[in-house]
Scaffold this active site. Structure first.
Site, PDB file in Angstrom:
ATOM      1  N   ASN A  45       0.934  -1.262   0.016  1.00 52.30           N
ATOM      2  CA  ASN A  45      -0.106  -0.030  -0.021  1.00 52.30           C
ATOM      3  C   ASN A  45       0.510   1.542   0.379  1.00 52.30           C
ATOM      4  O   ASN A  45       1.542   1.585   1.089  1.00 52.30           O
ATOM      5  CB  ASN A  45      -1.345  -0.167   1.269  1.00 52.30           C
ATOM      6  CG  ASN A  45      -1.600   1.101   1.099  1.00 52.30           C
ATOM      7  OD1 ASN A  45      -1.888   2.085   0.147  1.00 52.30           O
ATOM      8  ND2 ASN A  45      -2.861   0.592   2.080  1.00 52.30           N
TER       9      ASN A  45
ATOM     10  N   ARG B 227      -2.414  -2.049  -3.225  1.00 51.10           N
ATOM     11  CA  ARG B 227      -4.019  -1.506  -3.366  1.00 51.10           C
ATOM     12  C   ARG B 227      -3.838  -0.113  -4.066  1.00 51.10           C
ATOM     13  O   ARG B 227      -2.806   1.395  -3.870  1.00 51.10           O
ATOM     14  CB  ARG B 227      -3.754  -0.814  -1.690  1.00 51.10           C
ATOM     15  CG  ARG B 227      -5.062  -0.286  -1.759  1.00 51.10           C
ATOM     16  CD  ARG B 227      -5.588  -0.150  -0.429  1.00 51.10           C
ATOM     17  NE  ARG B 227      -6.488   0.758  -0.105  1.00 51.10           N
ATOM     18  CZ  ARG B 227      -6.857   1.529   1.030  1.00 51.10           C
ATOM     19  NH1 ARG B 227      -5.939   1.334   2.318  1.00 51.10           N
ATOM     20  NH2 ARG B 227      -8.013   1.801   0.936  1.00 51.10           N
TER      21      ARG B 227
ATOM     22  N   GLU C 175      -7.731  -6.398   4.315  1.00 49.24           N
ATOM     23  CA  GLU C 175      -8.150  -5.779   3.222  1.00 49.24           C
ATOM     24  C   GLU C 175      -6.167  -6.336   2.646  1.00 49.24           C
ATOM     25  O   GLU C 175      -6.100  -6.959   1.679  1.00 49.24           O
ATOM     26  CB  GLU C 175      -7.635  -4.303   2.770  1.00 49.24           C
ATOM     27  CG  GLU C 175      -9.118  -3.601   3.325  1.00 49.24           C
ATOM     28  CD  GLU C 175      -9.200  -2.314   3.970  1.00 49.24           C
ATOM     29  OE1 GLU C 175      -8.606  -1.888   4.739  1.00 49.24           O
ATOM     30  OE2 GLU C 175      -9.656  -1.110   2.873  1.00 49.24           O
TER      31      GLU C 175
END
Ligand code: ADP
Length: 397
Positions: A6, A89, A385
């Site tokens: 991320n 992500r 996630e």
């Protein structure tokens, strides 16, 4: 192994999974590289051990090289080939990307094309993708998008009542975000409720620093609270959520500020922080409201929970009352019993009954918090996630 990334413009958050059992990947390392381009600060955590490094890195590629060097030193990997896939992500996939994709040149171009829609997020992701591609040239790169889950919304829910040309020529529409989390929760709820995903109707409240809700109809996103950008919908830590758009013109004149300054205030100085004048952190706001009876904090908490309650009713109405469960997730949704209680207390008409004991109780990954009398089940579920991204990336190997 699969690495989940991320990345922002000056930070890279990562988690490494061992994937011997493809159904339950095991997180073995996590870490954060910050201050990229400033001086560099890298933390790597392996179980309870924390390693801190102050390598200097001027760009994302140097950061990636530094992460891989320390992985090898710490015996996390033997060589680069151990990492077979990297899942990224990515915030904005626009209206073309409807599911996780391999990051081919064409799909990277789509990330670039959407920079206009997510100027704070997509550039960092793109820089990181290019850096990891150079650092790990053999790994398969996969992009998971916060917007893609919502591409199933019908036009009546994604269009704004503005000139249609704004949509046709400038892509002005509701995109929605937090899709990776909503996807994970839908999957998890289907297991918990033992119900086929295609028949599953949910109202999901993802309440973190950023917060949004999703109306899931037959396992797909039917409506959501965020819009063209993550500024719309619920009141958040520092973001305003829905407001009268004319406030911008009015305050521009009052403060003699331009639209960029005002949008910055709506993103960073509003929400819980703006109203309570205390903090953007729900722990502090609820403590000030409940323990110190701080009036501004109390109003902030009332506003915050009222809006969630109203969206629960709106989404339940869109589902014609056929709701299998209302789910609370993310930092506040998972941990703040007072938020959940205040929200459910404000939902009338649906005959919801919260069980105060289970609402307070500690739990691992999920717990049902409604009583048997409740017309709709209420569940708190911990979102994940990174695990979702890892599993999606595995599908490409
Ligand atoms: P992000 O959107 O940054 O991923 P998180 O999902 O981590 O955010 O959520 C952060 C929010 O969760 C903060 O407002 C924080 O106060 C809240 N939070 C975390 N733990 C608790 C807790 N035990 N009680 C109440 N709120 C909590």
């Amino acid at each position: 192994m699969i690495l989940v990334v991320n990345a922002g413009s000056s930070s890279i958050k990562f988690k490494l999974y061992e994937t011997n059992d493809k159904n339950s990947p095991l997180p073995i390392v996590e870490g954060l590289a910050e201050r990229i381009g400033v001086d560099g600060a890298l933390t790597i955590k392996i179980e309870d051990q924390k390693y801190e490094y102050n390598d200097r890195y001027d760009n994302h590629l140097m950061t990636v090289e530094s992460i891989l060097k320390h992985f090898k030193e710490l015996n996390v990997i033997k060589n680069e080939l151990d990492i077979e896939g990297i899942g990224f992500r990515i915030v904005h996939g626009g209206d073309k990307i409807v599911k996780p994709v391999e990051l081919t040149d064409q799909n990277k171009q789509a990330v670039e094309d959407n920079i206009k829609l997510a100027p704070l997020h997509n550039p960092g992701a793109l820089t990181a993708i290019n850096a990891f591609q150079k650092g790990l040239p053999k790994a398969k790169l996969v992009g998971c998008f916060d917007t893609s889950f919502h591409q199933t919304m019908p036009a009546k829910n994604y269009l704004y009542s503005v000139p249609l040309k704004w949509y046709e020529n400038h892509k002005v529409r509701k995109y929605g975000f937090h899709g990776i989390s909503f996807d994970y929760i839908t999957e998890k709820a289907s297991q918990i409720l033992n119900k086929n995903k295609n028949d599953l109707n949910l109202v999901i409240c993802h309440l973190g620093n950023g917060a949004s809700m999703c109306c899931v109809k037959n396992g797909e996103s039917y409506d959501t609270t965020m819009g063209l950008t993550p500024l719309a919908g619920l009141m958040m830590g520092t973001r305003c959520g829905d407001i009268d758009p004319s406030i911008i013109e009015y305050m521009a004149k009052e403060l003699n500020q331009d639209v960029y300054q005002l949008t910055n205030s709506l993103n960073k100085e509003s929400g819980l922080l703006g109203v309570s004048k205390i903090s953007s952190d729900m722990r502090e706001v609820s403590k000030a409201a409940i323990e110190n009876h701080d009036e501004k904090a109390l109003v902030a908490l009332e506003m915050y929970t009222q809006r969630i309650a109203e969206y629960i009713l709106k989404f339940a109405n869109q589902l014609e009352g056929k709701v299998d469960a209302i789910v609370f997730t993310a930092g506040i949704g998972e941990n703040s019993f007072i938020t959940r209680k205040l929200v459910i207390d404000k939902v009338h008409l649906l005959n919801l009954k919260l069980d105060n004991e289970t609402n307070l109780r500690e739990y691992d990954d999920y717990l049902e918090i409604s009583t048997n009398e409740s017309a709709i089940k209420i569940i708190k579920i911990r979102t994940d996630e990174e695990l979702m991204i890892c599993k999606e990336t595995l599908k490409f190997l």
